[in-house]
Design an enzyme around this catalytic site. Sequence first.
Site, short mmCIF file in Angstrom:
data_model
loop_
_atom_site.label_atom_id
_atom_site.label_comp_id
_atom_site.label_asym_id
_atom_site.label_seq_id
_atom_site.Cartn_x
_atom_site.Cartn_y
_atom_site.Cartn_z
N MET B 87 0.85 -1.19 0.00
CA MET B 87 0.00 0.00 0.00
C MET B 87 0.88 1.23 0.00
O MET B 87 1.97 1.21 0.55
CB MET B 87 -0.79 0.08 1.31
CG MET B 87 -1.98 -0.75 1.40
SD MET B 87 -2.50 -0.75 3.12
CE MET B 87 -1.46 -2.00 3.82
N CYS B 88 0.38 2.30 -0.57
CA CYS B 88 1.04 3.58 -0.44
C CYS B 88 0.10 4.45 0.37
O CYS B 88 -0.81 5.05 -0.20
CB CYS B 88 1.28 4.21 -1.81
SG CYS B 88 3.01 4.27 -2.26
N ILE B 89 0.24 4.48 1.67
CA ILE B 89 -0.65 5.38 2.40
C ILE B 89 0.16 6.47 3.07
O ILE B 89 1.28 6.26 3.52
CB ILE B 89 -1.58 4.66 3.41
CG1 ILE B 89 -0.79 3.94 4.48
CG2 ILE B 89 -2.52 3.72 2.71
CD1 ILE B 89 -1.69 3.42 5.59
#
Lengths: 638, 151
Positions: B87-89
């Site tokens: 994920m890219c959070i």
Amino acid sequence: MEDERGVEMECIAAIFPEIVFDSDNPFSATIELPVHPTSSVKVNFPASADGLLLTPPLSVTSGQEGDQSITEPANNVESHNLSYLPSLELRITLPEGYPEEKPAQFQLSTNPAWLSRSYLDELQEHGNHMWEEAGRSLVVYGYMDYLQQAAENAFGFAEKGRTLEIPQDFKISLLDYDIKETQAAFEKETFDCGICLDPKKGTVCHRMIDCGHVFCVQCLQEFYNNAITEGDLATVRCLAPDCAKKRAEARGGKKVRKSKIQLSPSELLQIPLEHEIVARYVKLKHKAELESDKNTIYCPRKWCQGAARSKKHRKPDGLEDTAESEDDSDNEESGKLEQFVAGRDLLSVCEDCSYAFCSRCYQGWHGEFFSCAPKTNTGELTEEDKASLEYMKLHTTPCPTCAAPAQKTHGCNHMICFKCHSHFCYLCSAWLSPSNPYKHYNEEKTSCYMRLWELEGGDGDDVGIGYAGGVRPVEIPPDPQEREIEVAVAADIVNNELRDIPEIVEPGDEDEPPEPRPEIQREGPLVLRINQPLPPPAPAVPDPPPAANVRNRPQRQQQPNRRVNNPAPVRGGLNRRREPHQRQQIRDAQAQAQGAAEQEEANQRWVRMFVQMAMNDEEDQLDSDDEDDAAAWEIPVR
Amino acid sequence: MTQKRISKELQECLTTPPAGIKVNLVDEGNIHNWNIVMDGPADSPYVGGKFQLLLVLPTEYPFKPPKINFKTRIYHPNVTFDEHGSMCIGILKSDSWKPSSRIPNVLTAIQQLLLEPVPDDAVEQGAAQKFKEDRKAFDKEARDMTKKYAK
């Protein structure tokens, strides 16, 4: 009958243990009532009425005040918000005959006299009123309670719109008192440090000057020392989540300048950080400022290479904050226009070694009227420079905006420049829209399609361990019209696993053997791009060798151009790098192309062989200079 | 400091975990690797699913952000549909991570992401497109995948 005075004094002493009784008179005592209004008091310090400054001038403004007070007295009034004011001293004397016949004597004073005598007299008078109103009974506690309540809004001065005027003479002592009391109250409190999560006494905590967040000194020291040592200046800011954002919102969405979010050197010293660390912070900030300015000129002396003096980025003197320098850029510009003299702007003086040189020819200063030629790069590089340039070429990607090189240590390929905060792609250095940076990896037309997580483990021999580029299975678009398959060929990746290989298999038809197609282009070491419609089914390719075999293969040279934008696939021929001999052959073949079908068949055969060898990790042999060997791989031309 | 802080956070997550989240260590001897089981939030197509995540706390924690990946496959615009589950959070980007951010914040941010995918910030374009264009089909696909993988 017991003396009522004694009883009352005893009661008072029980309620206010800090009361001090006179040694010679048990019915006389003093007590200090703290003045800590619930909201702060706005205090003005007008110059003293007689124009004489008893306190030494603190700053230029206070010095001027005396002179200007006649003409415009209101202008230079300094205003401060104080939370603590020096306490009110109450002296109580209960005379013989109190309470029936005589009232209690109350005497009020402050030190320094920040409340006017007339106002204090009024307050004292109120005590007599209370005594009368209470029917000449015991009144001391009631009066003290009244005073305390009055102190809670600073005797009315803490109310909105009111200001308290205090002579300039008392300014220092009042400000000092406020600071000391604020600090004392802070030190008595206990805070939960958001970093170590331990409750800490205020004495070992620091409250952020701008936003008021509190952390323990130990954590702040550890974090900021680390950040400054590593040169990670952007993180030298308040450590509470979303702090800057919330402050920006509070200011009505106005963006806060980066330098304002970062801590000032003086605050770092207050925490306290070591002087050397703060000096490094100031130095690095100055350096980053110079580097982000394309117009910065550097000293030509090899041993120095300092920056030329510039008004815009003044070299920090001591530990002063350099952030304010931007404001005077306008003045500088207008000043330049006025007194522009041809040639004068060429004069540069190094801020480090004071060498005066010409910013055009990089020779020692030759005067304004000498026509010189711009210096061309001599191209002389030391071995060390060459090595670092080479390393940078291999393991960094420049920011598309400011060209600052970035090296990825881990994570996805969406980068944010440490210097100018541009968003860009680590693979191809393309600028990415901050609002939707991932679009770049989701559009089939870019060369970085589906490659967001390549190099997840970082870039470089010394960064990360698992170079994960290409490990991720590549998804193949199911559209048969536009067959463009990126096959991650594991060849250049040490530790890479074999599972990429089966990706060559056609989508949706896993029983079929791999179907390489005639148009091939190697895109750097990672990717084999195959175009064109499907040829008829080819004979089965034998199974790849066991994985262990592949893992053991020797590491091959890394090609620095692997992130360069891939050129459009070349149609109608093979374009393989590192095979000059065969490329020649292919060109010949193209030239003589007759019977396209035959050639295609030949090409297919070659591709099959190539892929087969790639799977066995033997395609290196294609590079062989051995004529016989090469002949065996030649594409027959008819 | 790292060890102490991690064990404090672990203690907290073990005794009062955020709603719908269970935490345990992958290996009792190592407090840096956490096994997270997140229930698919109600009001999302992931409801009924149990998603495993691996949370890795670096030795520099909390100065450096933790890494977290879905171990259970999940059909979601912002999570890669593969064995990495990356994920890219925002909260985990090193430039927005703050040392006083806490693991429960990270976990609730992920729960929030399950409730409200951000298709404009997608890593799985196919899922994002479906989410935007045919929400019903997306929900169905997500439900099917939840049934298939997140039991």
